[in-house]
Scaffold this motif. Structure first.
Motif, PDB file in Angstrom:
ATOM      1  N   VAL A 112       0.968  -1.220  -0.009  1.00  0.00           N
ATOM      2  CA  VAL A 112       0.268   0.121  -0.060  1.00  0.00           C
ATOM      3  C   VAL A 112       1.258   1.891  -0.026  1.00  0.00           C
ATOM      4  CG1 VAL A 112      -2.051   0.919   0.992  1.00  0.00           C
ATOM      5  CG2 VAL A 112      -1.708  -1.263   0.920  1.00  0.00           C
ATOM      6  N   SER A 113       0.595   2.229  -1.131  1.00  0.00           N
ATOM      7  CA  SER A 113       1.212   3.420  -0.659  1.00  0.00           C
ATOM      8  C   SER A 113       1.150   4.072  -0.106  1.00  0.00           C
ATOM      9  CB  SER A 113       1.710   4.332  -2.781  1.00  0.00           C
ATOM     10  OG  SER A 113       2.161   5.118  -2.403  1.00  0.00           O
ATOM     11  N   THR A 114       2.176   4.798   0.875  1.00  0.00           N
ATOM     12  CA  THR A 114       2.131   5.846   2.051  1.00  0.00           C
ATOM     13  C   THR A 114       2.267   7.171   1.088  1.00  0.00           C
ATOM     14  OG1 THR A 114       3.512   5.767   3.257  1.00  0.00           O
ATOM     15  CG2 THR A 114       1.388   4.084   3.441  1.00  0.00           C
ATOM     16  N   PHE A 115       2.999   7.381  -0.002  1.00  0.00           N
ATOM     17  CA  PHE A 115       3.554   8.363   0.358  1.00  0.00           C
ATOM     18  C   PHE A 115       4.264   8.163  -0.407  1.00  0.00           C
ATOM     19  CE2 PHE A 115       4.221  12.870   1.067  1.00  0.00           C
ATOM     20  CZ  PHE A 115       5.680  13.410   0.966  1.00  0.00           C
ATOM     21  N   LYS A 116       5.067   9.361  -1.522  1.00  0.00           N
ATOM     22  CA  LYS A 116       6.126   9.289  -2.640  1.00  0.00           C
ATOM     23  C   LYS A 116       7.059   8.365  -2.719  1.00  0.00           C
ATOM     24  CE  LYS A 116       8.544  11.707  -6.008  1.00  0.00           C
ATOM     25  NZ  LYS A 116       9.388  12.654  -6.565  1.00  0.00           N
ATOM     26  N   ASN A 117       7.204   6.959  -2.844  1.00  0.00           N
ATOM     27  CA  ASN A 117       8.789   6.115  -2.805  1.00  0.00           C
ATOM     28  C   ASN A 117       8.361   5.383  -1.370  1.00  0.00           C
ATOM     29  OD1 ASN A 117       9.717   6.104  -5.356  1.00  0.00           O
ATOM     30  ND2 ASN A 117      11.234   7.400  -4.919  1.00  0.00           N
ATOM     31  N   TYR A 118       7.265   5.660  -0.800  1.00  0.00           N
ATOM     32  CA  TYR A 118       6.998   4.879   0.577  1.00  0.00           C
ATOM     33  C   TYR A 118       5.963   3.721   0.797  1.00  0.00           C
ATOM     34  CZ  TYR A 118      10.473   8.167   2.576  1.00  0.00           C
ATOM     35  OH  TYR A 118      11.555   8.424   2.988  1.00  0.00           O
ATOM     36  N   TYR A 119       6.155   2.987   1.297  1.00  0.00           N
ATOM     37  CA  TYR A 119       5.163   1.520   1.168  1.00  0.00           C
ATOM     38  C   TYR A 119       4.587   1.227   2.282  1.00  0.00           C
ATOM     39  CZ  TYR A 119       5.804   2.327  -4.330  1.00  0.00           C
ATOM     40  OH  TYR A 119       6.397   2.918  -4.605  1.00  0.00           O
ATOM     41  N   SER A 120       3.855   0.184   2.718  1.00  0.00           N
ATOM     42  CA  SER A 120       3.914   0.049   3.699  1.00  0.00           C
ATOM     43  C   SER A 120       3.214  -1.793   3.200  1.00  0.00           C
ATOM     44  CB  SER A 120       2.410   0.012   4.927  1.00  0.00           C
ATOM     45  OG  SER A 120       2.189   1.264   5.234  1.00  0.00           O
ATOM     46  N   MET A 121       4.001  -2.481   3.393  1.00  0.00           N
ATOM     47  CA  MET A 121       3.536  -4.458   3.384  1.00  0.00           C
ATOM     48  C   MET A 121       2.412  -4.731   4.546  1.00  0.00           C
ATOM     49  SD  MET A 121       5.473  -7.423   2.932  1.00  0.00           S
ATOM     50  CE  MET A 121       5.662  -7.864   4.368  1.00  0.00           C
ATOM     51  N   VAL A 122       1.325  -4.835   4.621  1.00  0.00           N
ATOM     52  CA  VAL A 122       0.069  -5.728   5.080  1.00  0.00           C
ATOM     53  C   VAL A 122      -1.043  -6.467   4.572  1.00  0.00           C
ATOM     54  CG1 VAL A 122      -0.429  -2.874   4.681  1.00  0.00           C
ATOM     55  CG2 VAL A 122      -1.237  -3.951   3.138  1.00  0.00           C
TER      56      VAL A 122
END
Length: 687
Positions: free
Chosen positions: A399-409
């Motif tokens: 899940v993209s949380t910010f530019k070039n930042y993701y959360s694996m859920v």
């Protein structure tokens, strides 16, 4: 992390603070923007971060409110008592971002229960805190007295570490009779000063001149820098070599091989003889780092690549070139070569994985955050645009949380008993051609929860025991298994207590809690007790879900003197038990689960109700029973009293569709089964 509130100190008069707040938040993906000037004092207010993220002050500590940032993490701090973000240490924009037009500090705010990640961007605005600086305190220029009017002599300009208006420089020359100052505006390269000869020089009158060049930036208040110009007036050659252009612009790709031609310069001198012969060289204004990258052919004017050219290190080079004739004294011409480096896709993306919650419980909810992932690429444009993907067919998603930042859920339910570990590969791929990629592995261990009830190997055991056995005799052993792991799989055994006549079942038999071995506690008397039925159970001490899932196992103990193996002079004497099975129909009897078993129990106790007329004799018993909701059928086979067949087979279990097949069994097969069972039941002490 415990943060101590520090009061905001009074700002200096020359530091004007302006704050811009643009906030938008949502669960797990809020983005808040603040701005502040560089060099703000310790304690300077930045923003009410807790309020802007929609968090209550009272929940900051219980939810383990914490802030993380790339690079230096001590620049900003949060007071957990009032939720205010403030300056903790000196912030130097030039040290933080160099000459980049944009400069921001990116913060990740993390809270637990539930886990949420917020992104906060703090823009650092430039202030005019750096004056223009010349590389040397004195510039020397050798100029022949014969140089004509309007001859031009380029000077080294100043540099300013600030950006924007604060770095826009103007130049001023001290008053004199011989030179004026001209400014060259180079496209996107700023302004460069040039001396213009307005009065002919006479070495005999003025062998040298000393001027002062001042550079002033556009900040408020403005700052200045100075350099001394020492003009040495030479007597000789009256024509200097000239390039056909004063400025050359070249574009080339990074990673060009050594000896690659950058440009072929051309200069000429109108003099004759030795005064016309020229030599090319790098100007003294060219820094050593540039000299290492390029090689000048002093005879031909060719500039070639001499070292690795990396766009990410520097995307432009400014090369000042001198051309000098061999006259006495020699004369010098000047030009500037501007080399623009073009980007190639030569840097693979980088992946950084921060594990937050490992191992993951198998009952974790869909949407649970497993890890935080950030990607980056040093290239620019499409070469630096990165997409991120996961290994297919895993119960996780990005899940993209910010530019070039993701959360694996977590994307779907886990079951440790099916798979207890996932090797997940995170792939980052850029948009260059050809595309480059990088991977990072995340090993996700699934933690066990107690979600499986123990189960016996068989739903029912029949054991034959000789009467008058010694007390403490081992009758047989039951075994149950639990699909869970570690302490959740530990099984202990106990008996389901009930009354046997006027005595408790526990006075007859006991089961060892750990081994499952069943012991007769006293000598059994066939005349007193023909059939002893009991139900071991295996309660799991860590079972936390529902006792109704506890497995049951129905056991029957037949005494050998009960007519099954008993024989006399006239042959086997059959004594039929009067309570052995049941029918679910009310008029015939009743069927009920054992004490302590739930609706999913795999064992049943059958008995006839009082007043049942069919209970008067073996001939009156029904020949089969059906357990409601089960595909199983219980059949009772009864033979005449003087029958010679093995009566240990008087109750059989099977599926409903097998009933007709069993009725067709031949008596010869039953006689063979009698022989086999007689051999297997002679001694049951180790079962």
């Amino acid at each position: 992390m415990m943060l101590v509130y520090r009061p905001i100190r009074q700002r200096t008069q020359r530091l004007l603070l302006s704050f811009l707040l643009i906030a938008a938040w949502g669960t797990g993906s809020s983005h808040v923007h603040y701005s502040l000037p560089e060099e703000a004092k310790h304690g300077t207010f930045v923003g009410r971060i807790a309020q802007d993220l929609g968090l209550e002050l009272v929940e900051l500590v219980p939810r383990l409110f914490r802030v993380a940032s790339k690079g230096r993490g001590d620049l900003l701090e949060v007071n957990l008592q009032n939720g205010i973000l403030f300056v903790n240490s000196r912030i130097d924009r030039e040290e933080l971002c160099g000459r980049s037009a944009e400069c921001s500090i990116h913060l990740e705010v993390i809270v637990d229960r539930p886990l949420q990640v917020f992104h906060v961007e703090v823009e650092v605005k430039d202030i005019n805190d750096n004056p223009p600086v010349f590389s040397v305190s004195e510039q020397k220029l050798s100029i022949y007295e014969s140089r004509p009017l309007d001859s031009r002599f380029p000077l080294e300009g100043a540099s300013d570490a600030d950006i924007g208006e604060n770095a826009m420089l103007t130049y001023r020359l001290s008053p004199n009779d011989f030179f004026t100052l001209d400014i060259i505006n180079k496209k996107d390269k700023g302004k460069f000063p040039v001396l213009v000869l307005r009065k002919l020089l006479d070495r005999e009158e003025n062998p040298q001149l000393q001027l002062l060049l001042t550079a002033t930036d556009g900040g408020k208040p403005e700052l200045t820098g100075f350099v001394t110009l020492l003009i040495l007036v030479l007597d000789a050659n009256d024509n200097a070599p000239l390039f056909d252009r004063s400025v050359y612009e070249v574009k080339m790709y990074e990673n060009s091989a050594n000896q690659t031609l950058v440009i072929w310069l051309n200069a000429s001198d109108v003099d004759e003889g030795i005064n016309k012969e020229i030599i090319y060289s790098f100007s003294s204004l060219v820094p050593p780092s540039t000299r290492r990258k390029f090689l000048m052919n002093e005879s031909t004017g060719e500039i070639r690549v001499n070292d690795a050219i990396d766009f990410e290190d520097s995307n432009t080079y400014e090369i000042h070139v001198d051309v000098t004739d061999k006259g006495n004294p020699p004369m010098v011409g000047h030009c500037t070569v501007l080399v623009e480096i073009l980007d190639e896709n030569d840097n693979s993306p980088e992946v950084v994985v921060t594990s937050l919650a490992l191992p993951v419980r198998e009952d974790a909810q869909v949407g649970t955050v497993i890890a935080l992932i950030s990607v980056s690429d040093r290239d620019s444009g499409a070469n630096g645009q990165v997409t991120c993907t996961l290994t297919p067919h895993v119960p996780f998603k990005l899940v993209s949380t910010f530019k070039n930042y993701y959360s694996m859920v977590l994307d779907s339910a886990l079951d440790r008993e099916s798979l207890e570990n996932y090797e997940v590969v995170v792939t980052a791929r850029d948009a260059g051609s050809p595309s480059l990629s990088a991977t990072a592995s995340v090993s996700v261990e699934v933690a066990d929860v107690n979600d499986n009830a123990p189960a016996f190997a068989h739903p029912e055991y029949t054991v034959f025991v000789k009467e008058n056995n010694p007390p403490g005799c081992h009758i047989f052993t039951v075994s149950a298994r639990d699909a869970d792991a570690q302490e959740n799989a530990l099984v202990s055994y106990s008996l389901v207590e009930r009354r046997v006549g006027e005595r408790a079942l526990s006075s007859y038999v006991s089961v060892h809690a750990e081994s499952g071995k069943v012991y007769a506690l006293q000598p059994l008397d066939h005349e007193e007790l023909e059939l002893l039925q009991f139900q071991p159970r295996q309660p799991n001490p860590d079972w936390r879900y529902s006792a109704s899932l506890r497995a049951g196992m129905h056991s029957s103990v037949h005494l050998e003197e009960a007519g099954i193996l008993r024989a006399g002079p006239g042959g086997p004497d059959q004594q039929w038990p009067t309570v052995s099975s049941a029918t679910p129909e009310p008029e015939a009897g009743e069927v009920s689960p054992p004490v302590g078993a739930g609706v999913n129990s795999n064992s049943w106790t059958f008995k006839y109700g009082p007043g049942n007329p069919k209970q008067s004799g073996p001939g009156e018993l029904p020949d089969k029973f059906i357990i409601p909701g089960s595909p199983a059928i219980i059949s009772i086979r009864q033979e005449p009293t003087n029958s010679q067949i093995d009566k240990s087979d008087f109750i059989t279990f099977g599926k409903k569709e097998e009933t007709k097949k069993k009725k067709k069994k031949k008596k010869g097969n039953k006689t063979q089964e009698k022989k086999e069972k007689g051999n297997s039941t002679t001694d049951n002490s180790d079962q």
